[in-house]
Design an enzyme around this catalytic site. Structure first.
Site, PDB file in Angstrom:
ATOM      1  N   SER A  36       4.009   2.332   8.497  1.00  0.00           N
ATOM      2  CA  SER A  36       3.841   1.340   7.440  1.00  0.00           C
ATOM      3  C   SER A  36       5.177   1.018   6.785  1.00  0.00           C
ATOM      4  CB  SER A  36       2.877   1.862   6.374  1.00  0.00           C
ATOM      5  OG  SER A  36       1.573   1.926   6.874  1.00  0.00           O
ATOM      6  N   ASP A  93       0.989  -7.872   2.640  1.00  0.00           N
ATOM      7  CA  ASP A  93       1.190  -6.469   2.254  1.00  0.00           C
ATOM      8  C   ASP A  93       2.687  -6.162   2.240  1.00  0.00           C
ATOM      9  OD1 ASP A  93       0.892  -3.814   1.695  1.00  0.00           O
ATOM     10  OD2 ASP A  93      -0.218  -3.311   3.508  1.00  0.00           O
ATOM     11  N   HIS A 110       0.817  -1.209   0.000  1.00  0.00           N
ATOM     12  CA  HIS A 110       0.000   0.000   0.000  1.00  0.00           C
ATOM     13  C   HIS A 110       0.853   1.262   0.000  1.00  0.00           C
ATOM     14  CE1 HIS A 110       0.395  -0.208   4.489  1.00  0.00           C
ATOM     15  NE2 HIS A 110       0.252   1.101   4.426  1.00  0.00           N
TER      16      HIS A 110
END
EC number: 3.4.21.19
Length: 333
Positions: A237, A161, A119
Site C-alpha cells: 500500500s 486513496d 488508509h
C-alpha cells in the site's frame, strides 16, 4: 465482512483492510472511509531518530477487502541496490498505532514530502508522529538513509486513496528529500493501456523492510482509476507505480483477487492537488519551454515578459508603464 487469517513467522506479518484489520490470532475492525482533506498537524516538529520495530508484531496495511492479490503474472524480484536511481525515493513505512505496528510503502516526491494512501495515514488515528519513514530501506537491520518522523498529513480531496505526508528534518537537520532525490512524476500525457509498468515497495509476505519490484501491464485506465496485471501483497500500500521512464504514474492501493491490482492514477485533478500542496514537486514536463506552468514560458501569467502580467513594464495596467493611457501613471497626461 469476514477477515482472512494469515500465518505469521518472525519475519512475516498480518494484514489491514478498509474494513478489517487481519492479524493472528484475531481480526479487529478499522475503517478508512474518511475523506477529510484538512492537514493533521503534529504538536511538535522536533525530530528524533525513529524507533524501528522488528519481528513478527508488524502488520502490513492493505486496502479494500483484499490486498494479497497474487495473479498469474507473479514476476516479483527483490531490489538490493535500493539507493540507486529511481529506487532511492521508495520508502518503507511503519505506523505505530494503538492496535499494533503496521507497515506500508510510500515515495518521496519533495524536499519534505512523501505520497502514500489515505488508509495508511488513517492508521495514525490523527497523530502524524505515529508514522515513520525509512527511504531506501534494504532490510530490517540496514536503513542507509535513516528514518524520519511525520509532522503533517493532508488527504486527497477527491475519492482516490491518496495522501501527502510532510516530515520533520532528522537530527542532522537533513530533510527526507535531501538524503534521497525525490521521484519524478509523469505528466501521464502518453500513459495508456498495455504499457509496461512496475510497482515497487515493501510487501508484507517478504522479509521485513526488503524492497521488491513487480512487473506487469496496465489493463484499465479511466479518470483516477488504473488497474494492472502484476502481483502485490499487504505492505505494498502506497507503493509508486513507475512507467518505463521510471516516472511515477500512480500510487498503488490494493486489488481484487484473481482479477486485478489497482492504483490512484495521477490524472489532471490529482496533479493539480499535488501541485497546490507540494511546492517543489517535479513533473517530467515542468522544464519544457511550452509548458504553461514553466515560469520561463512567456505565456505563463507569472512570467514578467508576459504582456498580460501586470508587472510587465509594457502592460498598460502596470502603473510604471509610460503609456499616457495609464491613468495610474503619474506621468500620464
Amino acid at each position: 465482512m469476514k477477515g482472512k487469517f494469515l500465518k505469521v513467522s518472525s519475519l512475516f506479518v498480518a494484514t489491514l483492510t478498509t474494513a478489517t484489520l487481519v492479524s493472528s490470532p484475531a481480526a479487529n475492525a478499522l475503517s478508512s472511509k474518511a475523506m477529510d482533506n484538512h492537514p493533521q498537524q503534529s504538536q511538535s516538529s522536533k525530530q528524533q531518530t525513529p524507533k524501528i520495530q522488528k519481528g513478527g508484531n508488524l502488520k502490513p496495511l492493505e486496502q479494500r477487502e483484499h490486498a494479497n492479490v497474487i495473479l498469474p503474472n507473479n514476476d516479483r524480484h527483490q531490489i538490493t541496490d535500493t539507493t540507486n536511481g529511481h529506487y532511492a525515493p521508495v520508502t518503507y513505512i511503519q505506523v505505530e498505532a494503538p492496535t499494533g505496528t503496521f507497515i506500508a510503502s510510500g515515495v518521496v516526491v519533495g524536499k519534505d514530502t512523501l505520497l502514500t494512501n489515505k488508509h495508511v495515514v488513517d492508521a495514525t488515528h490523527g497523530d502524524p508522529h505515529a508514522l515513520k519513514a525509512f527511504p531506501s530501506a534494504i532490510n530490517q537491520d540496514n536503513y542507509p538513509n535513516g528514518g524520519f518522523t511525520a509532522e503533517q498529513i493532508t488527504k486527497y480531496s477527491g475519492e482516490g486513496d491518496l495522501a501527502i505526508v510532510k516530515f520533520s528534518p532528522n537530527e542532522q537537520n537533513k530533510h527526507i528529500g535531501e538524503v534521497v532525490k525525490p521521484a519524478t512524476m509523469s505528466n501521464n500525457a502518453e500513459t495508456q493501456v498495455n504499457q509496461n509498468i512496475t510497482v515497487t515497495g515493501y510487501p508484507g509476505d517478504k522479509p521485513v523492510a526488503t524492497m521488491w519490484e513487480s512487473k506487469g501491464k496496465i489493463t484499465y485506465l479511466k479518470g483516477e482509476a488504473m488497474q494492472y496485471d502484476l502481483s502485490t501483497t499487504g505492505g505494498n500500500s502506497g507503493s509508486p507505480v513507475f512507467n518505463e521512464k521510471n516516472e511515477v504514474i500512480g500510487i498503488h492501493w490494493g486489488g481484487v483477487p484473481n482479477e486485478f491490482n489497482g492504483a490512484v492514477f495521477i490524472n489532471e485533478n490529482v496533479r493539480n492537488f499535488l501541485k497546490q500542496n507540494i511546492e517543489d514537486i517535479h513533473f517530467a514536463n515542468d522544464d519544457q519551454p511550452n509548458n504553461p506552468d514553466n515560469p520561463d514560458n512567456p505565456n505563463n501569467p507569472d512570467n514578467p515578459n508576459n504582456p498580460d502580467n501586470p508587472n510587465n513594464p509594457n502592460n498598460p495596467d502596470n502603473p510604471d508603464n509610460g503609456d499616457n493611457n495609464n491613468s495610474d501613471n503619474p506621468d500620464a497626461a
